[in-house]
Design a protein around this motif. Structure first.
Motif, PDB file in Angstrom:
ATOM      1  N   THR A  16       0.921  -0.751  -0.205  1.00 46.94           N
ATOM      2  CA  THR A  16       0.304   0.052  -0.029  1.00 46.94           C
ATOM      3  C   THR A  16       0.988   1.382   0.386  1.00 46.94           C
ATOM      4  OG1 THR A  16      -1.432  -0.835   1.611  1.00 46.94           O
ATOM      5  CG2 THR A  16      -1.687   0.893   1.391  1.00 46.94           C
ATOM      6  N   ALA A  17       2.223   0.942   0.064  1.00 52.36           N
ATOM      7  CA  ALA A  17       2.688   2.592   0.674  1.00 52.36           C
ATOM      8  C   ALA A  17       3.403   2.641  -0.669  1.00 52.36           C
ATOM      9  CB  ALA A  17       3.829   2.129   2.224  1.00 52.36           C
ATOM     10  N   ALA A  18       3.711   1.149  -1.166  1.00 54.23           N
ATOM     11  CA  ALA A  18       4.635   1.702  -2.723  1.00 54.23           C
ATOM     12  C   ALA A  18       3.443   1.946  -3.605  1.00 54.23           C
ATOM     13  CB  ALA A  18       4.794  -0.067  -2.680  1.00 54.23           C
ATOM     14  N   ALA A  19       2.469   1.797  -3.275  1.00 53.96           N
ATOM     15  CA  ALA A  19       1.341   2.238  -4.255  1.00 53.96           C
ATOM     16  C   ALA A  19       1.086   3.844  -4.371  1.00 53.96           C
ATOM     17  CB  ALA A  19       0.205   1.612  -4.269  1.00 53.96           C
ATOM     18  N   LEU A  20       1.044   4.141  -2.778  1.00 51.64           N
ATOM     19  CA  LEU A  20       0.583   5.886  -2.630  1.00 51.64           C
ATOM     20  C   LEU A  20       2.729   6.699  -3.326  1.00 51.64           C
ATOM     21  CD1 LEU A  20      -0.114   5.085   0.698  1.00 51.64           C
ATOM     22  CD2 LEU A  20      -1.417   6.156  -1.283  1.00 51.64           C
ATOM     23  N   ASP A  21       3.355   5.988  -3.051  1.00 49.02           N
ATOM     24  CA  ASP A  21       4.823   6.707  -3.902  1.00 49.02           C
ATOM     25  C   ASP A  21       4.678   6.673  -5.012  1.00 49.02           C
ATOM     26  OD1 ASP A  21       6.172   6.689  -1.560  1.00 49.02           O
ATOM     27  OD2 ASP A  21       7.471   5.005  -1.000  1.00 49.02           O
TER      28      ASP A  21
ATOM     29  N   GLY B 227       0.674   7.316 -11.389  1.00 51.24           N
ATOM     30  CA  GLY B 227      -0.427   8.680 -11.389  1.00 51.24           C
ATOM     31  C   GLY B 227      -1.873   8.196 -10.886  1.00 51.24           C
ATOM     32  N   LYS B 228      -2.269   8.297 -11.944  1.00 49.70           N
ATOM     33  CA  LYS B 228      -4.161   7.716 -11.556  1.00 49.70           C
ATOM     34  C   LYS B 228      -4.397   6.226 -10.978  1.00 49.70           C
ATOM     35  CE  LYS B 228      -8.717   7.640 -11.822  1.00 49.70           C
ATOM     36  NZ  LYS B 228      -8.781   6.571 -11.832  1.00 49.70           N
ATOM     37  N   ALA B 229      -3.216   5.371 -11.727  1.00 48.36           N
ATOM     38  CA  ALA B 229      -3.917   4.194 -11.303  1.00 48.36           C
ATOM     39  C   ALA B 229      -3.321   3.157 -10.081  1.00 48.36           C
ATOM     40  CB  ALA B 229      -2.863   3.196 -13.179  1.00 48.36           C
ATOM     41  N   ALA B 230      -1.533   3.719  -9.873  1.00 44.59           N
ATOM     42  CA  ALA B 230      -1.153   3.740  -8.058  1.00 44.59           C
ATOM     43  C   ALA B 230      -1.967   4.333  -7.593  1.00 44.59           C
ATOM     44  CB  ALA B 230       0.059   3.984  -7.865  1.00 44.59           C
ATOM     45  N   HIS B 231      -2.964   5.389  -7.705  1.00 40.65           N
ATOM     46  CA  HIS B 231      -3.702   6.047  -6.475  1.00 40.65           C
ATOM     47  C   HIS B 231      -4.964   4.714  -5.844  1.00 40.65           C
ATOM     48  CE1 HIS B 231      -6.904   9.095  -5.155  1.00 40.65           C
ATOM     49  NE2 HIS B 231      -5.849   9.125  -4.302  1.00 40.65           N
ATOM     50  N   ASP B 232      -5.634   4.932  -7.264  1.00 37.00           N
ATOM     51  CA  ASP B 232      -6.906   3.646  -7.162  1.00 37.00           C
ATOM     52  C   ASP B 232      -6.323   2.639  -6.780  1.00 37.00           C
ATOM     53  OD1 ASP B 232      -8.174   5.470  -8.457  1.00 37.00           O
ATOM     54  OD2 ASP B 232      -8.163   5.332 -10.199  1.00 37.00           O
ATOM     55  N   ARG B 233      -4.798   1.981  -7.338  1.00 36.55           N
ATOM     56  CA  ARG B 233      -4.711   1.276  -6.583  1.00 36.55           C
ATOM     57  C   ARG B 233      -3.989   0.585  -4.558  1.00 36.55           C
ATOM     58  NH1 ARG B 233      -0.740  -0.011  -9.446  1.00 36.55           N
ATOM     59  NH2 ARG B 233       1.189   0.631  -8.397  1.00 36.55           N
ATOM     60  N   ALA B 234      -3.647   2.138  -4.522  1.00 38.64           N
ATOM     61  CA  ALA B 234      -3.952   2.381  -2.892  1.00 38.64           C
ATOM     62  C   ALA B 234      -4.800   2.670  -2.175  1.00 38.64           C
ATOM     63  CB  ALA B 234      -2.438   3.711  -3.311  1.00 38.64           C
ATOM     64  N   SER B 235      -5.723   3.210  -3.144  1.00 36.35           N
ATOM     65  CA  SER B 235      -7.382   3.905  -2.539  1.00 36.35           C
ATOM     66  C   SER B 235      -7.920   2.288  -2.433  1.00 36.35           C
ATOM     67  CB  SER B 235      -8.446   4.025  -3.675  1.00 36.35           C
ATOM     68  OG  SER B 235      -6.997   5.839  -3.276  1.00 36.35           O
ATOM     69  N   LEU B 236      -7.464   0.811  -3.574  1.00 34.85           N
ATOM     70  CA  LEU B 236      -8.050  -0.496  -2.972  1.00 34.85           C
ATOM     71  C   LEU B 236      -7.417  -1.590  -1.544  1.00 34.85           C
ATOM     72  CD1 LEU B 236      -9.704  -2.538  -3.840  1.00 34.85           C
ATOM     73  CD2 LEU B 236      -8.098  -2.989  -5.441  1.00 34.85           C
ATOM     74  N   LEU B 237      -6.322  -0.919  -1.522  1.00 37.90           N
ATOM     75  CA  LEU B 237      -5.546  -1.906  -0.831  1.00 37.90           C
ATOM     76  C   LEU B 237      -5.644  -1.058   0.736  1.00 37.90           C
ATOM     77  CD1 LEU B 237      -2.239  -2.338  -2.571  1.00 37.90           C
ATOM     78  CD2 LEU B 237      -4.031  -4.120  -1.842  1.00 37.90           C
ATOM     79  N   THR B 238      -5.957  -0.076   0.665  1.00 39.17           N
ATOM     80  CA  THR B 238      -6.142   0.759   2.540  1.00 39.17           C
ATOM     81  C   THR B 238      -7.019  -0.204   2.978  1.00 39.17           C
ATOM     82  OG1 THR B 238      -5.185   3.402   1.176  1.00 39.17           O
ATOM     83  CG2 THR B 238      -6.261   2.761   3.003  1.00 39.17           C
ATOM     84  N   PRO B 239      -7.927   0.385   2.789  1.00 31.01           N
ATOM     85  CA  PRO B 239      -9.157  -0.234   4.055  1.00 31.01           C
ATOM     86  C   PRO B 239      -8.699  -2.105   4.528  1.00 31.01           C
ATOM     87  CG  PRO B 239      -9.686  -0.149   1.704  1.00 31.01           C
ATOM     88  CD  PRO B 239      -9.107   0.526   1.870  1.00 31.01           C
ATOM     89  N   VAL B 240      -8.289  -3.023   3.578  1.00 32.64           N
ATOM     90  CA  VAL B 240      -7.741  -4.018   3.894  1.00 32.64           C
ATOM     91  C   VAL B 240      -6.418  -3.620   4.481  1.00 32.64           C
ATOM     92  CG1 VAL B 240      -7.042  -5.828   2.285  1.00 32.64           C
ATOM     93  CG2 VAL B 240      -8.449  -4.509   1.631  1.00 32.64           C
TER      94      VAL B 240
END
Length: 588
Positions: A359-364, A371-384
């Motif tokens: 999740t931290a790597a996706a935020l980076d 950009g957006k694809a990584a942001h969306d991946r981080a958004s998906l993973l954060t609640p998990v």
């Protein structure tokens, strides 16, 4: 035993699961080198092991007494915080324009794990400040940034998050705190807040409170909430009209002051708007999303501490005779059931660590070309990351008490404190039930489901890697992990269909088991990925026994924990009928 940061395992996960090597090679980590990263981890471990960890029990016993509006932190807390700040740790990932080092969040995540494993109560203070820095940096005016960010980034001042009120827990629409324009660009804040972590303390001279409040005639509900910066000490050096009105007596994290705060007893606390009027929730969510990943890391941290303590005890404690043993009494680590518990603890911790680091790597990555694809991946993973890791923390610390037997129920071993401390993690920063709702209702539909499908595809890629490796050491890992991923895929289709077919209650009924299923599949993939890297190292001639242990851990998780996935799938697909019978079943 006292906590010792598992630097080698953390570094291996950073590099081979979360992709630190690729980030550095691709220039996404700035000037950071692998040698730099290792040096930072080693020095962070020294601080965690020798300065913070020895204070953990003292904090639990001393608490944070309140007298005449002032809180006294536990003995040693001030010196430890001073060492933390002087070492530059508070600004590790902070903005360079305000004195931070702007290093990857991924590296900061590993350090955050260390602070919280050494002492969860101590680690909470910089955790909240980090969220405040991000919210102010993204949404604050240039004047507010100039006045406050440098001191927050350095750690000279700390920050808090003031959301909850006595009548409004998770339901922010019920907030009553008020803000009135003062005519000079500032506002006067009145109201009461509860559960404010480090709302008052003696570690710094100033505390910067980020407070949600309503303007007069603001729209009802969450659309009428604004965010304000309300400092304990005003720019002219005078004390603001706010105070700590009480301190909570809690199950755990006794070394962390949890405060009730009163704003405006004398007419109104002075505050300044962050962002736009009535758009405060968007600003606060910047802070909360940062905090949610860090709470997930807290789950990893306390699970790691519990696992270390249980392993040490199991190696020393002798009880019964294990099969094949020659001595009358064997170390309990030689008994199969104790091995099962310890492996569950260790594998669960490693899986949660992998998810949080991903999740931290996706935020980076979201800051770069992806950009957006990584942001969306981080958004998906954060609640998990938040919910799966903290659920496991409760389970792992409970197993830690069980491994200790009767001595686990006795405070002197420290196993009980870890269980008590861990219990809050599934509750604060959005309960885990809320995280599950967020995952299903808001994150699965991202890009028409393409984000979650891409993540499932990446898990399948790991399974293909295990099959290609063909090492017998993986056992049935590929088959078991594939079954878990396919269960996740089918459950995902079910949830998306329920949402698009106007059956939200059905989707929400399966939200919690869906998040658990996602965590098992993703956690298993993380461990298998680590196992593949370890297998490659062994084939390349490396002899580090840790590599064989990583493969064994991946196999245990796949064959013993991920096997719960098909049952969770059936719960999601067929279990929603309980919502129709709940009133009847709960009537008596």
């Amino acid at each position: 035993m006292s906590y010792r940061a598992p630097v080698a395992e953390m570094a291996f996960t950073l590099r081979h699961v979360a992709g630190l090597d690729a980030a550095i090679a691709g220039g996404a980590a700035g000037d950071l080198t692998l040698e730099d990263a290792q040096a930072i981890l080693d020095e962070a471990a020294r601080l965690a092991n020798t300065v913070i960890a020895p204070l953990n029990r003292k904090g639990d016993r001393h608490g944070t007494p309140l007298a005449e509006g002032a809180i006294t932190t536990p003995p040693g807390w001030k010196a430890a915080y001073r060492a933390f700040v002087e070492g530059g740790w508070n600004g590790l990932s902070g903005p360079a324009a305000h004195g931070g080092q702007e290093l990857p969040l991924l590296l900061n995540a590993a350090c955050s794990e260390m602070w919280n494993a050494a002492s969860l109560a101590f680690g909470l203070c910089p955790l909240l400040t980090a969220g405040g820095i991000e919210a102010l940096d993204k949404h604050g005016s240039e004047d507010l940034k100039a006045r406050y960010l440098d001191k927050l980034v350095s750690g000279e001042w700390t920050a808090t998050m003031n959301l909850t009120e006595p009548q409004a827990g998770s339901d922010l629409a019920a907030l009553r705190s008020r803000a009135e324009p003062a005519g000079d660009g500032s506002y006067r804040i009145t109201g009461s807040k509860i559960y404010i972590t480090y709302g008052e303390h003696d570690l710094t001279d100033n505390i910067v409170h980020l407070v949600l409040a309503r303007l007069k005639d603001a729209p009802a509900g969450t659309r009428g909430i604004s965010l304000f910066l309300v400092p304990k000490v005003l720019p002219d050096g005078s004390r603001n009209d706010l105070r700590c009105s009480g301190i909570e007596h809690k199950l755990g994290i006794h070394g962390s002051p949890t405060c009730s705060m009163s704003f405006g007893d004398g007419g109104g606390a002075t505050g300044w708007l962050i962002g736009e009027e009535n758009r405060g929730l968007a600003c606060m969510f910047t802070m909360m999303n940062n905090a949610r990943l860090n709470v997930g890391l807290q789950g990893v941290a306390v699970a790691e501490a519990a696992t270390q303590k249980a392993l040490a005890y199991a190696r020393e404690r002798r009880q019964g005779k294990a099969p094949g043993a020659t001595e009358a009494m064997s170390p309990i680590i030689e008994h199969a059931d104790v091995q099962r518990m310890l492996l569950t603890m260790k594998a669960s911790t490693a899986a949660a660590r992998g998810i949080c680091y991903l999740t931290a790597a996706a935020l980076d990555a979201a800051r770069g070309p992806e950009g957006k694809a990584a942001h969306d991946r981080a958004s998906l993973l954060t609640p998990v990351a938040k919910a799966f890791s903290t659920d496991l923390a409760n389970e792992v610390t409970s197993l830690g008490v069980q491994v200790h037997g009767g001595m686990g129920f006795i405070e002197e071993t420290g196993a009980a404190q870890l269980l008590r401390d861990a219990r809050i993690l599934a509750i604060y920063e959005g309960t885990n039930g809320i995280q599950a709702i967020d995952l299903v209702a808001r994150k699965l539909p991202l890009n028409g489901g393409a984000t979650v499908r891409a993540q499932i595809a990446s898990m399948r890629g790991v399974v293909e890697g295990v099959l290609k490796d063909a090492s017998p050491a993986f056992g049935h890992s590929a088959a078991r992990l594939r079954a878990a991923i396919e269960s996740l895929d089918r459950a995902t289709s079910h949830q998306l269909k329920a949402l698009t077919s106007n059956r939200p209650e059905e989707a929400l009924a399966g939200a919690a088991p869906y998040l658990r299923l996602f965590g098992l599949a993703q956690g298993g993939a993380c461990l298998a990925k680590a196992g593949l890297a370890a297998s490659a190292a062994l084939k390349g001639g490396e002899t580090d026994p840790a590599h064989a242990a990583r493969i064994a851990l991946a196999r245990f998780f796949a064959e013993n924990l991920a096997t719960a996935a098909p049952g969770l799938e059936q719960t999601i697909l067929d279990g929603a009928a309980f919502t129709q019978d709940a009133k009847l079943a709960l009537a008596s």
